[in-house]
Motif scaffolding. Structure first.
Motif, PDB file in Angstrom:
ATOM      1  N   ALA A   1      43.154  42.296  38.021  1.00 32.27           N
ATOM      2  CA  ALA A   1      43.272  43.640  38.618  1.00 32.27           C
ATOM      3  C   ALA A   1      44.706  44.175  38.586  1.00 32.27           C
ATOM      4  CB  ALA A   1      42.768  43.618  40.056  1.00 32.27           C
ATOM      5  N   THR A   2      45.689  43.290  38.674  1.00 32.05           N
ATOM      6  CA  THR A   2      47.085  43.741  38.668  1.00 32.05           C
ATOM      7  C   THR A   2      47.365  44.518  37.377  1.00 32.05           C
ATOM      8  OG1 THR A   2      47.495  41.538  39.624  1.00 32.05           O
ATOM      9  CG2 THR A   2      49.415  42.945  39.276  1.00 32.05           C
TER      10      THR A   2
ATOM     11  N   CYS B   1      47.957  40.954  47.478  1.00 36.70           N
ATOM     12  CA  CYS B   1      46.522  40.720  47.725  1.00 36.70           C
ATOM     13  C   CYS B   1      46.228  39.306  48.208  1.00 36.70           C
ATOM     14  CB  CYS B   1      45.727  41.021  46.452  1.00 36.70           C
ATOM     15  SG  CYS B   1      45.531  42.785  46.195  1.00 36.70           S
ATOM     16  N   GLN B   2      47.055  38.328  47.801  1.00 38.75           N
ATOM     17  CA  GLN B   2      46.796  36.940  48.196  1.00 38.75           C
ATOM     18  C   GLN B   2      47.740  36.479  49.305  1.00 38.75           C
ATOM     19  OE1 GLN B   2      46.797  34.329  44.783  1.00 38.75           O
ATOM     20  NE2 GLN B   2      45.377  35.598  43.627  1.00 38.75           N
TER      21      GLN B   2
ATOM     22  N   VAL C   1      53.669  39.863  42.020  1.00 38.81           N
ATOM     23  CA  VAL C   1      52.465  39.378  42.712  1.00 38.81           C
ATOM     24  C   VAL C   1      52.897  38.178  43.543  1.00 38.81           C
ATOM     25  CG1 VAL C   1      50.157  38.408  42.404  1.00 38.81           C
ATOM     26  CG2 VAL C   1      51.034  40.088  40.757  1.00 38.81           C
TER      27      VAL C   1
ATOM     28  N   TYR D   1      44.752  30.554  36.843  1.00 40.98           N
ATOM     29  CA  TYR D   1      43.829  31.282  36.019  1.00 40.98           C
ATOM     30  C   TYR D   1      43.809  30.596  34.672  1.00 40.98           C
ATOM     31  CZ  TYR D   1      44.171  34.590  39.789  1.00 40.98           C
ATOM     32  OH  TYR D   1      44.135  35.145  41.031  1.00 40.98           O
TER      33      TYR D   1
ATOM     34  N   THR E   1      48.382  36.263  36.692  1.00 38.01           N
ATOM     35  CA  THR E   1      47.861  36.861  37.925  1.00 38.01           C
ATOM     36  C   THR E   1      46.399  37.195  37.707  1.00 38.01           C
ATOM     37  OG1 THR E   1      47.977  38.777  39.437  1.00 38.01           O
ATOM     38  CG2 THR E   1      48.762  39.143  37.209  1.00 38.01           C
TER      39      THR E   1
ATOM     40  N   ILE F   1      45.813  48.927  44.656  1.00 35.32           N
ATOM     41  CA  ILE F   1      46.824  48.972  43.582  1.00 35.32           C
ATOM     42  C   ILE F   1      46.689  50.280  42.794  1.00 35.32           C
ATOM     43  CG2 ILE F   1      47.705  47.840  41.492  1.00 35.32           C
ATOM     44  CD1 ILE F   1      46.538  45.192  42.603  1.00 35.32           C
TER      45      ILE F   1
ATOM     46  N   GLY G   1      41.164  45.562  47.032  1.00 32.42           N
ATOM     47  CA  GLY G   1      42.544  45.314  46.605  1.00 32.42           C
ATOM     48  C   GLY G   1      42.834  46.043  45.304  1.00 32.42           C
TER      49      GLY G   1
HETATM   50  C1  PLP Z   1      46.562  39.040  42.942  1.00 26.10           C
HETATM   51  C2  PLP Z   1      45.368  39.921  43.130  1.00 26.10           C
HETATM   52  N1  PLP Z   1      45.459  41.228  42.837  1.00 26.10           N
HETATM   53  C3  PLP Z   1      44.424  42.054  43.016  1.00 26.10           C
HETATM   54  C4  PLP Z   1      43.222  41.627  43.510  1.00 26.10           C
HETATM   55  C5  PLP Z   1      42.074  42.576  43.629  1.00 26.10           C
HETATM   56  O1  PLP Z   1      41.510  42.591  44.883  1.00 26.10           O
HETATM   57  P1  PLP Z   1      39.955  42.968  45.093  1.00 26.10           P
HETATM   58  O2  PLP Z   1      39.139  41.835  44.575  1.00 26.10           O
HETATM   59  O3  PLP Z   1      39.820  43.168  46.566  1.00 26.10           O
HETATM   60  O4  PLP Z   1      39.706  44.225  44.333  1.00 26.10           O
HETATM   61  C6  PLP Z   1      43.076  40.271  43.846  1.00 26.10           C
HETATM   62  C7  PLP Z   1      41.798  39.767  44.394  1.00 26.10           C
HETATM   63  O5  PLP Z   1      41.260  38.780  44.004  1.00 26.10           O
HETATM   64  C8  PLP Z   1      44.169  39.389  43.643  1.00 26.10           C
HETATM   65  O6  PLP Z   1      44.058  38.088  43.929  1.00 26.10           O
END
Ligand code: PLP
Length: 384
Positions: free
Chosen positions: A88-89, A159-160, A131, A328, A85, A64, A60
């Motif tokens: 990773a975002t 992603c969710q 998100v 979180y 969030t 992005i 994921g």
């Molecule tokens: C909101 C969100 N964005 C991005 C990601 C990143 O995905 P990945 O863990 O597959 O890299 C996740 C995964 O947990 C997520 O929940």
């Protein structure tokens, strides 16, 4: 009674034979990269998300990153995203040297506040990244209006939220310029390791994303732009192809489980009405149920409630055999790695509060009603 936070084994048992047959076929063929399973998965995923195209990638996070690279996000560009969030975002934006511009969330959905987005738009804003947190779509109607007014693309972090839709019926990942998905094993559609995907209706972007995931290469050993190794492998695609036909049913059961939680919270007198305010009769704030949003499909990737004395409750539930998690605990603007942004803590009152109160309860499709009843009873015991 023991109730784990999630249990992947029960689901695996139900589809083990199909998955093992596909895996064994791949090993026998020794074709591991960009083969028939990746193509089949892309076709079926695009169809599932009501999009023209899907590009399977390595995670994921890489979905992005590749989406941002595909629209040439550069150092100094600004990308607007929610303060609340998964990392990773924001991390992907920062890795490109761009500036993550955090905005607060709505207390009802925990999704980005469109009014706050509007206030943060500048002539450097190059993308808006809502998100669809916990499996519920952000307010895409208002976000799309802003996107069209200022001519700024939306990249959906879906992603969710695979399979979720808006009250308009549009699917997560089909409403922005691109949608990004994660198939991390515990996601509603989970692989056997890391993988992800990008969806789009734009043919040029689709072609670019396919090159982007393979070092920007086309034809072989010719590179028009710099991409990366963002490829999904055949083994992941085979697992996902076998699981995808069950996804709507698994998502539906998660929704039923959410209704069971609601029923038992009401029966245990922890919840009186749908509200986002704590009162004497609402000791627990459950996922908000909108009259006008009855048609949306929240796919409950997580079932998150808000409570007072959250950390003590978490420990009490653990002592009683119940697994929970916190999504979180820290707002992004307070992360050490983003201190250079000098964010004003007072700009994020909702995120700051939610991070202290939120706790995720088990919601996997295979959980049974007696477990949900037990969890709500234990929560009642804690607050008595
Ligand atoms: C909101 C969100 N964005 C991005 C990601 C990143 O995905 P990945 O863990 O597959 O890299 C996740 C995964 O947990 C997520 O929940």
């Amino acid at each position: 009674m023991k109730v784990p936070f999630f249990d992947l084994k029960i689901q695996y048992e139900s589809i083990k034979d199909e998955i093992e047959a596909s895996i064994s076929e791949i090993f026998n063929s020794q074709h591991f990269i960009l083969g028939k399973y990746v193509s089949e998965f892309e076709e079926k995923l695009a169809d599932f998300c009501s999009c023209k195209y899907a590009v399977a990638v390595s995670s994921g996070t890489d979905a992005i990153l590749a989406a941002l690279m595909a629209i040439d996000i550069k150092p100094g560009d600004e990308v607007i995203l929610p303060d609340f969030t998964f990392f990773a975002t924001a991390g992907t934006i920062a890795r490109l040297g761009a500036i993550p511009v955090f905005v607060d969330i709505l207390p009802t959905t925990y999704n980005i506040d469109p009014a706050a987005v509007r206030k943060k738009i500048t002539n450097k804003t190059k993308a808006i990244m809502p998100v669809h947190l916990f499996g519920r779509c952000a307010n895409m109607r208002e976000l799309k209006a802003i996107s069209e007014e200022f001519n700024i693309p939306i990249i959906e972090d879906a992603c969710q939220a695979i399979g979720a839709s808006c009250p308009t019926g549009k699917k997560a990942g089909s409403m922005g310029l691109m949608g990004c998905f994660s198939f991390y094993p515990t996601k509603n559609l989970g692989g056997a390791g890391d993988s992800g995907a990008i969806t789009t209706n734009d043919e040029k972007l689709y072609e670019k994303l396919k090159q982007m995931r393979n070092h920007g290469m086309e034809p072989r050993y010719c590179h028009k732009f710099v991409g990366g190794n963002f490829r999904m492998d055949e083994l992941q695609a085979a697992v996902l192809v076998n699981k995808l036909p069950n996804l709507d049913s698994w998502n539906g059961i998660r929704r039923l489980n959410a209704m069971l939680y609601r029923k038992h919270f009401i029966n245990n007198e922890l919840v009186e009405i749908d509200t986002n305010e704590f009162t004497e009769k609402n000791k627990v704030i459950i996922p908000y149920f909108f009259e006008e949003d009855r048609e949306d499909t929240h796919i409950f990737h997580q079932y998150c409630i808000r409570v007072k004395k959250r950390d003590e409750l978490k420990q009490f539930l653990a002592d009683n055999g119940i697994g929970t998690d916190i999504y979180y605990p820290i707002p992004l603007h307070r992360q050490e790695c983003f201190s250079y942004l000098n964010s004003n803590d007072a700009d994020f009152p909702i995120t700051n509060q939610v991070c202290e109160e939120i706790i995720a309860l088990p919601i996997y499709p295979e959980i049974e009603e007696p477990s949900i009843q037990y969890i709500t009873q234990k929560i009642k015991e804690f607050y008595q």
